[in-house]
Every structure is written in structure tokens, then in C-alpha cells.
Design an enzyme around this catalytic site. Structure first.
Site, PDB file in Angstrom:
ATOM      1  N   ARG A  46      40.690 -21.253  30.415  1.00 45.36           N
ATOM      2  CA  ARG A  46      41.367 -19.992  30.093  1.00 45.36           C
ATOM      3  C   ARG A  46      40.353 -19.018  29.497  1.00 45.36           C
ATOM      4  NH1 ARG A  46      43.394 -19.958  25.463  1.00 45.36           N
ATOM      5  NH2 ARG A  46      44.566 -21.868  25.671  1.00 45.36           N
ATOM      6  N   ASP A 170      44.298   4.360  35.451  1.00 40.89           N
ATOM      7  CA  ASP A 170      44.667   3.407  36.494  1.00 40.89           C
ATOM      8  C   ASP A 170      44.055   3.945  37.792  1.00 40.89           C
ATOM      9  OD1 ASP A 170      45.865   2.009  38.573  1.00 40.89           O
ATOM     10  OD2 ASP A 170      47.804   1.835  37.573  1.00 40.89           O
TER      11      ASP A 170
HETATM   12  C1  LIG Z   1      50.393  -2.302  42.277  1.00 42.86           C
HETATM   13  C2  LIG Z   1      50.012  -1.382  41.196  1.00 42.86           C
HETATM   14  C3  LIG Z   1      49.986  -1.806  39.866  1.00 42.86           C
HETATM   15  C4  LIG Z   1      50.408  -3.209  39.455  1.00 42.86           C
HETATM   16  O1  LIG Z   1      49.528  -4.172  39.908  1.00 42.86           O
HETATM   17  P1  LIG Z   1      49.974  -5.690  40.250  1.00 42.86           P
HETATM   18  O2  LIG Z   1      48.697  -6.289  40.714  1.00 42.86           O
HETATM   19  O3  LIG Z   1      51.039  -5.616  41.285  1.00 42.86           O
HETATM   20  O4  LIG Z   1      50.487  -6.275  38.971  1.00 42.86           O
HETATM   21  C5  LIG Z   1      49.581  -0.902  38.912  1.00 42.86           C
HETATM   22  N1  LIG Z   1      49.235   0.357  39.223  1.00 42.86           N
HETATM   23  C6  LIG Z   1      49.260   0.807  40.497  1.00 42.86           C
HETATM   24  C7  LIG Z   1      48.859   2.203  40.775  1.00 42.86           C
HETATM   25  C8  LIG Z   1      49.652  -0.040  41.514  1.00 42.86           C
HETATM   26  O5  LIG Z   1      49.700   0.412  42.777  1.00 42.86           O
END
Ligand SMILES: *Cc1c(COP(=O)(O)O)cnc(C)c1O
Length: 382
Positions: A46, A170
Site C-alpha cells: 500500500r 482537473d
Molecule cells: C472521469 C472523470 C473523473 C473521475 O475519474 P474516475 O477515474 O472515473 O474516478 C474526474 N474528472 C473528469 C473530468 C472526468 O472525466
């Protein structure tokens, strides 16, 4: 090192014990010690795994960071970032974002006293007025999902920095090939590596990257203490996917331009949301901060009927009707009932996310075939 070299080589060395050119999958939960505390840097999987360590070095290089931390999914990575906060702190997020991110902020962390507001970030000056004394994290998604809005990362991060507020971008929609938020002043950059980074729709994975040593230490603690780590097999698949990241994203972006132009010229199509168009409200910023304009786009048919949208969504053959994005294959989706169903309808409508909006993740198939697929599906609309 330039990007195309980094994807292949950064952080990757032949395995010292065998010379294997590909990083082995270290499928082990623990490591033998010669004497208590006398080990080779690995104690328990982990905490550390050699396959994951190589992937983390590679990802750090792709985003021009010093540290990357891998997680079992994009949302697990986000979970670690939010745990940097205390109850009573506020997250100020853009108002057009991935539905699962909204759900985690509001429904998971709301319970623990993390406050949140979702605001328009398209104009940094207007946005600055929204910051409160409680604001401790600014959450940026750009291009936004699914309206393809563009947030000026450098401008927002400059405002945040002047007030000592943490910023996290993000970067899933752009991928590290198109946009590098740390270079634009962000503290943290997050990816759902499930999407472009993995690129083959065969693994769920997430990561956070930073060049701030203190944040890296805190996140490393959270990665181990909360434990949402990816398995070594998944890390191997992501490493393998990354080797063609630049080629895949470039090809998908080139296809997306042509598809956006085809849709914009189609008599049955009303609006096309695509940052590559000169009349997109933040086209100039997209041009400044992105290498190309991405391979995601959304559109609405004339009349905005849900039944017509359903006709298109049910009749494409190459564009598969599915959640997710960023794979080599093209996908078509209905945000209102799929990726964004967890966002209240009023909030969706407020940003232009109608019940009839259609979202495309353009893949790397032949673009003529993709256009023909959309043409025949749209033609079925009465
Ligand atoms: C898919 C997505 C997420 C979440 O990611 P997972 O790998 O599905 O947990 C977060 N932000 C954006 C912009 C996404 O497209």
C-alpha cells in the site's frame, strides 16, 4: 527532454535484475527484510510498489512536476486532495464540471463540514469577487465538461496565489499533451487516467501531480493513510498507454476539428460547443494555454427535442453510446442522463446543459467514417 521522448523514457529504466525493458508488474503485497528495518526501500505494497513508483516518476515528468501520486481512480485522487482541507473550509469550483466530482464535493464532503460553491470562472475578474475568507481550495476544470468552456488557468491561479488559496486543475479533458497547469501557476494537477492517459478504455486510474514538496508530503501521507492505491497491473497498463499518448491525442484532436466543422455546417444542428472555433467566447485563452483544442465536443440539434437527440444517440454505429471518454474509440453520450445525472436539473440548465445535449469523445478512427456515421444518424431525425 521533449514530450514525445518523456512518454517513452521519463522515469523508466530497464529492470536491474533481468534487463527487462518493460517495467515488470510487481504483484506482491510485501517485501522481505534482511533484519528489522533493513530493507530495499519497500516495506508494504500500500505504501510502495515498484511498478507504481515508475509510473509516478513518468507522470511527474509529463506534467513538469516533481512528484506524482497514483490512486485507484480519478475520484480517489480527488478524495485525497479534498482531505488536505479542514471542516469549515470552502471549495470554490467551476460550475460546469464532471458530475462525479460535484457529487463528491457536495454529498460526501458536505457531511464533514466542507462548504462549496459552484461559480462561473470564464471571467477571472468577476470570479475574484466570489472568493470568501473561507475559500481554501479553487477547483478548476478546463475545458469544462460537457459545455467545453475554457477557464484562464494562469489568471485564476494568480488571483488564488495572491490570497494564499490552493488551486487544483482537473486536466482530464486536455491530457498532459495539450495543457500543463503547473507551468501556469497551479499547485496541483489531477487526472482521471482512465481517460486519455490510459487511452484504451481498459483501466480505471487516477493521479495528482505537484511541484510543491510540502503538498507532495501531505498527499503521500494521505495516499498511504487512506489507502486508495491502484494495483500494479493497472499501473502497468497506464504506463503502456502513456507511450502513445502524444500520437493518440494529436490524431483525435485532428479528427475533432473536422467533426466540429461538419456539425456546425449541418442544417439540423443548432449549437456546437468546441473551443477551437474562433467565435468560442474564450477561444483566445484556449489558444494560449493549450497545444491543440482537444477531442471533446458537445452539440444540440435544432428544436432541442429529447426525442430527436435520442434518435441520434441510438443510431450511431462507430460512436458507441457509453460513459467515459479519451479512449482510441469514439464515444457518444447523453450528459443529462449519464455523466451528469448526479447534478440537479436546474444547475444543469443554468450552464446550458440541456436535456437534449449530445457529447462526443472523438477517437482515432478514420475521420471520413466517423463523419458518415454521424451524418446517417442525424439524417434519421424527422
Ligand atoms: C472521469 C472523470 C473523473 C473521475 O475519474 P474516475 O477515474 O472515473 O474516478 C474526474 N474528472 C473528469 C473530468 C472526468 O472525466
Amino acid at each position: 527532454m521533449k514530450f514525445a521522448t518523456k512518454v517513452i523514457h521519463a522515469g523508466i529504466e530497464p529492470d536491474p535484475s533481468t534487463g527487462a525493458i518493460m517495467t515488470p508488474i510487481f504483484q506482491t503485497s510485501t517485501y522481505v527484510q534482511a533484519a528489522p528495518g533493513d530493507h530495499k526501500g519497500y516495506e508494504y505494497a500500500r505504501t510502495q510498489n515498484p511498478t507504481r513508483s515508475v509510473l509516478e516518476k513518468n507522470l511527474a515528468a509529463l506534467e513538469n512536476g516533481t512528484d506524482a501520486l497514483c490512486f485507484a481512480s480519478g475520484l480517489a485522487a480527488m478524495d485525497a486532495v479534498i482531505k488536505l482541507l479542514q471542516s469549515g473550509d470552502e471549495i470554490l469550483s467551476c460550475n460546469d464540471l464532471y458530475g462525479g466530482s460535484y457529487r463528491q464535493i457536495v454529498r460526501v464532503y458536505g457531511k464533514f463540514g466542507i462548504e462549496s460553491r459552484f461559480v462561473d470562472m470564464s471571467n477571472p475578474k468577476a470570479f475574484a469577487k466570489q472568493i470568501s475568507k473561507k475559500t481554501k481550495l479553487i477547483w478548476i476544470e478546463t475545458p469544462t465538461n460537457p459545455m467545453l468552456g475554457i477557464v484562464d488557468i494562469a489568471a485564476i491561479c494568480e488571483i488564488a496565489q495572491s490570497k494564499g488559496i490552493l488551486t487544483c486543475v482537473d486536466n482530464t479533458f486536455a491530457s498532459p499533451y495539450l495543457q500543463n497547469p503547473l507551468d501556469l501557476g497551479a499547485d496541483l494537477v489531477l487526472h482521471s487516467a482512465t481517460k486519455y492517459i490510459g487511452g484504451h478504455s481498459d483501466v480505471v486510474h487516477g493521479c495528482v501531480i505537484t511541484k510543491n514538496a510540502d503538498l507532495a508530503t501531505q498527499l503521500r501521507f494521505l495516499q498511504n493513510a487512506s489507502g486508495a492505491v491502484p494495483g500494479p497491473q493497472d499501473c502497468f497498463l497506464i504506463l503502456r498507454g502513456i507511450k502513445t499518448l502524444h500520437l493518440r491525442v494529436k490524431a483525435a484532436c485532428e479528427n475533432a476539428v473536422k467533426i466540429a466543422e461538419f456539425l456546425a455546417a449541418h442544417p439540423k444542428v443548432d449549437k456546437v460547443y468546441y473551443p477551437g472555433f474562433k467565435d468560442h467566447p474564450n477561444h483566445k485563452i484556449a489558444k494560449k494555454q493549450m497545444r491543440m483544442f482537444g477531442a471533446m465536443l458537445s452539440f444540440d440539434l435544432k428544436g432541442g427535442s429529447v426525442a430527436d437527440a435520442t434518435t441520434v444517440l441510438s443510431n450511431t454505429h462507430l460512436f458507441s453510446l457509453a460513459e467515459s471518454l479519451g479512449g482510441v474509440e469514439s464515444l457518444i453520450g447523453h450528459p443529462a442522463s449519464m455523466t451528469h445525472a448526479s447534478i440537479p436539473r436546474e444547475s444543469r440548465l443554468a450552464v446550458g446543459l440541456t436535456d437534449s445535449l449530445i457529447r462526443l469523445s472523438v477517437g482515432i478512427e478514420d475521420v471520413d467514417d466517423l463523419i458518415e456515421d454521424l451524418r446517417q444518424a442525424i439524417e434519421r431525425v424527422a
